[in-house]
Motif scaffolding. Structure first.
Motif, PDB file in Angstrom:
ATOM      1  N   VAL A  63      -0.363   0.061 -15.025  1.00 36.26           N
ATOM      2  CA  VAL A  63      -1.520  -0.390 -14.250  1.00 36.26           C
ATOM      3  C   VAL A  63      -1.814   0.577 -13.106  1.00 36.26           C
ATOM      4  N   SER A  64      -0.780   0.951 -12.362  1.00 35.78           N
ATOM      5  CA  SER A  64      -0.974   1.866 -11.232  1.00 35.78           C
ATOM      6  C   SER A  64      -1.451   3.234 -11.700  1.00 35.78           C
ATOM      7  N   TRP A 192      -1.821   9.215  -4.949  1.00 33.08           N
ATOM      8  CA  TRP A 192      -0.782   8.181  -4.866  1.00 33.08           C
ATOM      9  C   TRP A 192      -0.709   7.579  -3.474  1.00 33.08           C
ATOM     10  N   LEU A 193      -0.941   8.381  -2.440  1.00 32.10           N
ATOM     11  CA  LEU A 193      -0.912   7.848  -1.074  1.00 32.10           C
ATOM     12  C   LEU A 193      -2.001   6.801  -0.869  1.00 32.10           C
ATOM     13  N   VAL A 194      -3.200   7.081  -1.367  1.00 39.37           N
ATOM     14  CA  VAL A 194      -4.302   6.136  -1.227  1.00 39.37           C
ATOM     15  C   VAL A 194      -4.054   4.902  -2.077  1.00 39.37           C
ATOM     16  N   LEU A 195      -3.481   5.102  -3.264  1.00 44.37           N
ATOM     17  CA  LEU A 195      -3.226   3.970  -4.156  1.00 44.37           C
ATOM     18  C   LEU A 195      -2.260   2.979  -3.521  1.00 44.37           C
ATOM     19  N   ILE A 196      -1.284   3.481  -2.773  1.00 44.47           N
ATOM     20  CA  ILE A 196      -0.347   2.578  -2.100  1.00 44.47           C
ATOM     21  C   ILE A 196      -1.093   1.623  -1.185  1.00 44.47           C
ATOM     22  N   ALA A 197      -2.017   2.175  -0.394  1.00 47.05           N
ATOM     23  CA  ALA A 197      -2.813   1.334   0.499  1.00 47.05           C
ATOM     24  C   ALA A 197      -3.732   0.411  -0.284  1.00 47.05           C
ATOM     25  N   ALA A 211       5.974  -4.025  -4.771  1.00 48.95           N
ATOM     26  CA  ALA A 211       6.576  -3.822  -3.443  1.00 48.95           C
ATOM     27  C   ALA A 211       6.219  -4.960  -2.489  1.00 48.95           C
ATOM     28  N   MET A 212       4.976  -5.432  -2.539  1.00 47.33           N
ATOM     29  CA  MET A 212       4.535  -6.491  -1.637  1.00 47.33           C
ATOM     30  C   MET A 212       5.261  -7.795  -1.914  1.00 47.33           C
ATOM     31  N   THR A 213       5.378  -8.168  -3.183  1.00 47.36           N
ATOM     32  CA  THR A 213       6.077  -9.415  -3.524  1.00 47.36           C
ATOM     33  C   THR A 213       7.568  -9.306  -3.211  1.00 47.36           C
ATOM     34  N   ALA A 214       8.140  -8.138  -3.445  1.00 49.54           N
ATOM     35  CA  ALA A 214       9.565  -7.946  -3.152  1.00 49.54           C
ATOM     36  C   ALA A 214       9.827  -8.027  -1.649  1.00 49.54           C
ATOM     37  N   LEU A 225      12.949   0.614  -5.004  1.00 46.30           N
ATOM     38  CA  LEU A 225      12.603   1.059  -6.356  1.00 46.30           C
ATOM     39  C   LEU A 225      11.133   1.455  -6.430  1.00 46.30           C
ATOM     40  N   SER A 226      10.261   0.693  -5.797  1.00 45.34           N
ATOM     41  CA  SER A 226       8.836   1.031  -5.801  1.00 45.34           C
ATOM     42  C   SER A 226       8.594   2.353  -5.079  1.00 45.34           C
ATOM     43  N   ILE A 227       9.327   2.592  -3.985  1.00 41.71           N
ATOM     44  CA  ILE A 227       9.194   3.865  -3.260  1.00 41.71           C
ATOM     45  C   ILE A 227       9.637   5.029  -4.145  1.00 41.71           C
ATOM     46  N   VAL A 228      10.756   4.835  -4.840  1.00 44.04           N
ATOM     47  CA  VAL A 228      11.270   5.874  -5.735  1.00 44.04           C
ATOM     48  C   VAL A 228      10.273   6.159  -6.863  1.00 44.04           C
TER      49      VAL A 228
END
Length: 253
Positions: A63-64, A192-197, A211-214, A225-228
């Motif tokens: 999805v990402s 990827w930086l913009v996608l995070i936001a 990442a948000m739910t975790a 794990l999401s950061i990695v």
């Protein structure tokens, strides 16, 4: 043989720092993980393997990646075309470039409330935000590459009777291509930086959602794990950009 060995050692040295950071991460969390409330590398790997077995991780990555690529293609194509137009046309340069450069300094986070009001909180929002972020590096580098073409080469092309189309294909575009690909490389990182936001805004899928739910459940191994994952995807994007440069700019060697 010497060239192969040199390339091999170059790759080994390039990975020494990441491997060293992982070793430091392991040592620090193994002896002070409880106080730091930070997961060990083993915990992150176990979490990743567990999510791979259920298919959850693949779904988030897919999805990402789709959002990132669609936004990159949209912003990249528009940025490249406008860069060509403003670089080749004096009138377009006067009319458009100043305005585009003003918009370039607007942070993506600043336009999120406005983007939500315009496009809602669905998939279009994420794609348009990524497109906004990736547009400017490609535009700026395309424009700069065309403006930096050696004027003597252009004059030589005219002397030899080349048409405008031939001058563009044989002189302008090859000369500007190096700068364009630098813009592509920068945009792939910004993507990827913009996608995070973007994925922190009312989403129900993707690595950002994971990442948000975790974070809400205080599952720190899942957050790390999401950061990695973002780091790995960013590295893959950079490798692709380097491959494009090696392929299309082979003539420079």
């Amino acid at each position: 043989m010497k060239i192969i060995n040199k390339h091999l050692w170059k790759n080994i040295f390039s990975w020494m720092l990441p491997i060293g950071l992982i070793i430091i991460w392991y040592l620090v969390t193994s002896f002070g993980g409880t106080k730091l409330r930070f997961p060990t590398p083993q915990a992150v790997v176990v979490r990743g393997i567990g999510m791979l077995k259920t298919g959850e991780l693949q779904s988030y990555i897919l999805v990402s990646t789709q959002r990132a690529l669609l936004g990159f293609l949209l912003g990249g194509v528009i940025g490249f075309l406008l860069g060509l137009i403003t670089g080749l046309s004096v009138k377009a340069n006067i009319l458009l470039n100043t305005t585009i450069q003003m918009f370039r300094n607007i942070p993506v986070l600043a336009i999120i409330p406005l983007a939500i009001a315009w496009f809602g909180v669905g998939e279009r929002l994420k794609i348009y935000l990524v497109a906004f972020g990736t547009f400017f590096p490609i535009y700026a580098n395309t424009f700069h590459g065309i403006q930096s073409v050696d004027k003597d080469l252009l004059e030589m092309g005219k002397v030899y009777g080349l048409s405008k189309g031939s001058i563009f294909r044989r002189i302008i575009f090859p000369s500007a291509l190096s700068s364009v690909l630098v813009g592509v490389r920068l945009s792939l990182g910004i993507m990827w930086l913009v996608l995070i936001a973007a994925e922190t805004v009312a989403t129900d899928a993707g690595i950002g959602y994971m990442a948000m739910t975790a974070r809400g459940l205080f599952q720190m191994d899942k957050v790390v794990l999401s950061i990695v994952l973002y780091a790995i995807l960013g590295k893959i994007s950079d490798v692709i950009a380097v491959g494009l440069e090696s392929t299309f700019l082979r003539w420079r060697k």
